[in-house]
Design an enzyme around this catalytic site. Structure first.
Site, PDB file in Angstrom:
ATOM      1  N   TYR A 183      19.401 -20.942  22.171  1.00  0.00           N
ATOM      2  CA  TYR A 183      20.574 -21.380  21.399  1.00  0.00           C
ATOM      3  C   TYR A 183      20.203 -22.532  20.466  1.00  0.00           C
ATOM      4  O   TYR A 183      20.546 -22.524  19.279  1.00  0.00           O
ATOM      5  CB  TYR A 183      21.691 -21.797  22.349  1.00  0.00           C
ATOM      6  CG  TYR A 183      22.978 -22.165  21.654  1.00  0.00           C
ATOM      7  CD1 TYR A 183      23.874 -21.185  21.241  1.00  0.00           C
ATOM      8  CD2 TYR A 183      23.309 -23.490  21.418  1.00  0.00           C
ATOM      9  CE1 TYR A 183      25.063 -21.515  20.606  1.00  0.00           C
ATOM     10  CE2 TYR A 183      24.492 -23.836  20.785  1.00  0.00           C
ATOM     11  CZ  TYR A 183      25.366 -22.848  20.383  1.00  0.00           C
ATOM     12  OH  TYR A 183      26.545 -23.191  19.744  1.00  0.00           O
ATOM     13  N   ALA A 184      19.499 -23.531  21.003  1.00  0.00           N
ATOM     14  CA  ALA A 184      19.106 -24.677  20.192  1.00  0.00           C
ATOM     15  C   ALA A 184      18.224 -24.249  19.024  1.00  0.00           C
ATOM     16  O   ALA A 184      18.392 -24.710  17.889  1.00  0.00           O
ATOM     17  CB  ALA A 184      18.378 -25.709  21.055  1.00  0.00           C
ATOM     18  N   LYS A 189      20.306 -22.420  16.323  1.00  0.00           N
ATOM     19  CA  LYS A 189      21.177 -23.296  15.542  1.00  0.00           C
ATOM     20  C   LYS A 189      20.373 -24.236  14.644  1.00  0.00           C
ATOM     21  O   LYS A 189      20.799 -24.565  13.529  1.00  0.00           O
ATOM     22  CB  LYS A 189      22.098 -24.084  16.472  1.00  0.00           C
ATOM     23  CG  LYS A 189      23.114 -23.216  17.203  1.00  0.00           C
ATOM     24  CD  LYS A 189      23.996 -22.426  16.240  1.00  0.00           C
ATOM     25  CE  LYS A 189      25.084 -21.650  16.964  1.00  0.00           C
ATOM     26  NZ  LYS A 189      25.989 -20.932  16.035  1.00  0.00           N
ATOM     27  N   ASN A 228      30.350 -17.600  11.967  1.00  0.00           N
ATOM     28  CA  ASN A 228      30.698 -18.343  13.173  1.00  0.00           C
ATOM     29  C   ASN A 228      30.263 -17.635  14.452  1.00  0.00           C
ATOM     30  O   ASN A 228      30.142 -18.276  15.494  1.00  0.00           O
ATOM     31  CB  ASN A 228      32.213 -18.572  13.211  1.00  0.00           C
ATOM     32  CG  ASN A 228      32.664 -19.194  14.516  1.00  0.00           C
ATOM     33  OD1 ASN A 228      32.395 -20.358  14.798  1.00  0.00           O
ATOM     34  ND2 ASN A 228      33.351 -18.416  15.335  1.00  0.00           N
ATOM     35  N   GLY A 286      50.291 -13.426  14.993  1.00  0.00           N
ATOM     36  CA  GLY A 286      51.522 -12.808  14.544  1.00  0.00           C
ATOM     37  C   GLY A 286      51.332 -11.555  13.719  1.00  0.00           C
ATOM     38  O   GLY A 286      52.285 -11.053  13.119  1.00  0.00           O
ATOM     39  N   SER A 291      25.591 -26.194  15.418  1.00  0.00           N
ATOM     40  CA  SER A 291      25.928 -26.869  16.663  1.00  0.00           C
ATOM     41  C   SER A 291      25.165 -28.178  16.757  1.00  0.00           C
ATOM     42  O   SER A 291      24.077 -28.334  16.188  1.00  0.00           O
ATOM     43  CB  SER A 291      25.557 -25.983  17.855  1.00  0.00           C
ATOM     44  OG  SER A 291      25.657 -26.687  19.076  1.00  0.00           O
TER      45      SER A 291
END
Length: 264
Positions: free
Chosen positions: A171-172, A175, A99, A60, A157
């Protein structure tokens, strides 16, 4: 770098200014929405301009309390410039949510992930998922130390906590590294009134994970004891608690939001 939206200046807002990276979709957008509901002045960044524009429409466009930019989190000079603009607008950032993340998809299910992961792809994932949070934490910590207050929330994660069933090795590793970075920073910053915690989501439905009936999601559902997927709003509730003053005795923790798929 493209500037998308600029909030109106409302003076200094100690303890009420939050920065969320990767805030245009999924978990990040859920956290931005929750922080706005809680009365924070919220800045968010994301990699793609069209995602930022869509997020602003969904939110908004409350310009007096919202600032957004399209930025590549690995371009550290640009990150520093964004932080400077937020400080000029609202004052020091008291809450940081790291994030932003990338998770390349597996191309060939019959070939091991390691064989499909180039050094360039590895470096990109580590730069975004691990180095990016480190750079922002180092950048914002001095002002937090001076104020003797700060909240840092890293979004990890399940793939960094247990054997990854879907994500790749880069990725692992990124994280899992974020969990270690969280603990190290928590020990370093605790004497200065700053908490550093990690949230480790499991399978959270969003436009990033695809529809519930996708094959990869149906397979994941069989591993979740509560029998359903999580939502970005549920992750945002935990982030809101960790960002609040009442969470001052929690630091160095990793909170699993996995529906029981991971139970340490």
């Amino acid at each position: 770098m493209v500037m998308i939206a600029l909030g109106n200046s409302s003076g200094q807002s100690d303890g009420r200014v939050a920065l969320v990276t990767g805030g245009a979709r999924g978990i990040g957008l859920g956290i931005v929405r929750r922080f706005l509901t809680d009365g924070y002045q919220v800045a968010f960044v994301a990699t793609r301009a069209e995602h930022v524009e869509r997020a602003l429409d969904l939110l908004g466009r409350p310009e007096e309390r919202l600032y957004a930019e399209q930025i590549d989190i690995t371009r550290h000079n640009d990150v520093r410039a964004v932080v400077d603009r937020i400080r000029a607008l609202w004052g020091d950032i008291a809450i940081l949510v790291n994030n932003a993340g990338v998770s390349p998809k597996r191309v060939n299910q019959d070939v091991p992930w390691l064989s499909q992961t180039s050094a360039e792809e590895w470096a990109r994932v580590i730069d975004v998922n691990l180095t990016g949070p480190f750079v922002l934490m180092r950048l914002l910590a001095p002002a937090m130390i001076a104020k003797r207050y700060g909240r840092i929330i890293n979004v990890g994660s399940l793939a960094g906590r247990a054997m990854p069933m879907i994500a790749g090795p880069h990725y692992a590793a990124s994280k899992a590294g974020l969990v270690g970075l969280t603990r190290a920073a928590a020990r370093d910053l605790a004497p200065h009134g700053i908490t550093v915690n990690c949230i480790a989501p499991g399978r959270i439905l969003s436009d990033l994970t695809g529809p519930p009936d996708a094959a990869v999601n149906r397979s994941a559902l069989d591993r979740i004891p509560v029998g359903r997927f999580g939502t970005a709003e549920e992750v945002a509730h935990v982030a809101a608690f960790l960002a609040s003053p009442i969470a001052g005795f929690i630091t160095g923790a990793t909170i699993d939001i996995t529906g029981g798929e991971f139970a340490a």
